[in-house]
Write a protein that holds these residues in place. Structure first.
Motif, PDB file in Angstrom:
ATOM      1  N   UNK A  34      23.018 103.965  29.041  1.00 60.13           N
ATOM      2  CA  UNK A  34      23.663 103.411  30.241  1.00 60.13           C
ATOM      3  C   UNK A  34      23.631 101.879  30.205  1.00 60.13           C
ATOM      4  N   UNK A  35      22.452 101.316  29.818  1.00 63.61           N
ATOM      5  CA  UNK A  35      22.336  99.857  29.750  1.00 63.61           C
ATOM      6  C   UNK A  35      23.306  99.282  28.714  1.00 63.61           C
ATOM      7  N   UNK A  36      23.427  99.971  27.571  1.00 63.61           N
ATOM      8  CA  UNK A  36      24.349  99.503  26.536  1.00 63.61           C
ATOM      9  C   UNK A  36      25.794  99.549  27.030  1.00 63.61           C
ATOM     10  N   UNK A  37      26.141 100.616  27.747  1.00 61.91           N
ATOM     11  CA  UNK A  37      27.494 100.753  28.274  1.00 61.91           C
ATOM     12  C   UNK A  37      27.807  99.669  29.314  1.00 61.91           C
ATOM     13  N   UNK A  38      26.831  99.422  30.190  1.00 62.61           N
ATOM     14  CA  UNK A  38      27.012  98.366  31.191  1.00 62.61           C
ATOM     15  C   UNK A  38      27.147  97.004  30.524  1.00 62.61           C
ATOM     16  N   UNK A  43      30.460  92.488  28.864  1.00 63.31           N
ATOM     17  CA  UNK A  43      30.979  91.616  27.797  1.00 63.31           C
ATOM     18  C   UNK A  43      32.498  91.702  27.721  1.00 63.31           C
ATOM     19  N   UNK A  44      33.030  92.919  27.842  1.00 58.35           N
ATOM     20  CA  UNK A  44      34.477  93.110  27.768  1.00 58.35           C
ATOM     21  C   UNK A  44      35.176  92.398  28.917  1.00 58.35           C
ATOM     22  N   UNK A  45      34.610  92.555  30.124  1.00 58.18           N
ATOM     23  CA  UNK A  45      35.211  91.900  31.292  1.00 58.18           C
ATOM     24  C   UNK A  45      35.162  90.385  31.159  1.00 58.18           C
ATOM     25  N   UNK A  46      34.014  89.870  30.680  1.00 63.49           N
ATOM     26  CA  UNK A  46      33.872  88.428  30.504  1.00 63.49           C
ATOM     27  C   UNK A  46      34.831  87.900  29.443  1.00 63.49           C
ATOM     28  N   UNK A  47      34.993  88.665  28.361  1.00 65.84           N
ATOM     29  CA  UNK A  47      35.907  88.248  27.292  1.00 65.84           C
ATOM     30  C   UNK A  47      37.342  88.235  27.776  1.00 65.84           C
ATOM     31  N   UNK A  48      37.728  89.266  28.534  1.00 68.20           N
ATOM     32  CA  UNK A  48      39.091  89.323  29.052  1.00 68.20           C
ATOM     33  C   UNK A  48      39.365  88.195  30.031  1.00 68.20           C
TER      34      UNK A  48
END
Length: 220
Positions: A34-38, A43-48
């Motif tokens: 769960x921690x890895x997924x979060x 990271x994905x949201x920040x990159x986008x």
């Protein structure tokens, strides 16, 4: 009898411990998952969000959303608009001392000391005093801004005309200048993220002076 009971009891305890260990391992692995997924989603949201930049277009009158992968395509257009914005701030002047100071302060954010040096040179020559005393309006008409974006600093050439509108006549002047642009951090005062370096005017000669009545009498 007691020996068998104790043996079964110990087996039950061992089985319980094994079950607890399995449950703990499953819970730990689940928490890690769960921690890895979060972390991945964050990271994905920040990159986008970093891939989206807001670009002031048309002298700051409108805002368009551009993707970072298109930045290289938009960069020449931004550079030209940066130069045009500077030219309008520096050369579009009204016979108002506060307005001139405000324009020059804003123009200074777009370049280095060469801009301030050119302004001080004009002021020492009495240009702005004559502008105020003669109630003269100055307007710049930009004919072309050419850029070489293949190498930084980016070389820029400017071809324009300056119109000085006085009470009795209108003077047209040639404006040929060049400068270099370097990439910089985008700020509220510098939304395109460029800095003008080594700005110089190479030709500011008069083209013609015409009587204002004659000029206005031939306007369409």
């Amino acid at each position: 009898m007691n020996a068998n009971f104790n043996f079964r009891y110990l087996r039950n305890i061992e089985s319980s411990f094994q079950l607890v260990r399995i449950l703990v391992i499953v819970i730990v692995l689940g928490c890690i998952g769960v921690a890895s997924w979060v972390a991945y989603l964050s990271y994905k949201t920040n990159r986008e969000s970093r891939e989206k930049i807001y670009v002031l277009d048309n002298g700051g009158k409108s805002i368009m959303l551009a993707l970072a992968q298109e930045q290289n395509t938009n960069r020449p257009a931004e550079a030209k608009d940066h130069v045009k914005t500077f030219l309008k701030l520096f050369f579009n002047q009204e016979p108002d001392e506060k307005a001139i100071d405000a324009n020059m302060k804003q123009a200074a954010y777009l370049g280095d000391e060469s801009i301030t040096r050119h302004y001080l040179d004009l002021r020492e020559k009495g240009f702005y005093t004559k502008l105020l005393q003669g109630n003269t309006i100055q307007k710049v008409m930009i004919d072309s801004v050419s850029l070489d974006m293949n190498k930084s600093p980016y070389y820029c050439t400017i071809n324009a005309r300056i119109m000085l509108v006085r009470a009795t006549n209108i003077t047209m002047r040639k404006l040929i200048a060049d400068c270099y642009l370097i990439d910089a951090t985008r700020t509220d005062n510098n939304p395109h993220g460029f800095v003008i370096e080594r700005f110089r005017v190479t030709d500011n000669s008069d083209i013609e002076t015409i009587n204002r009545d004659h000029y206005e009498g031939h306007r369409p």
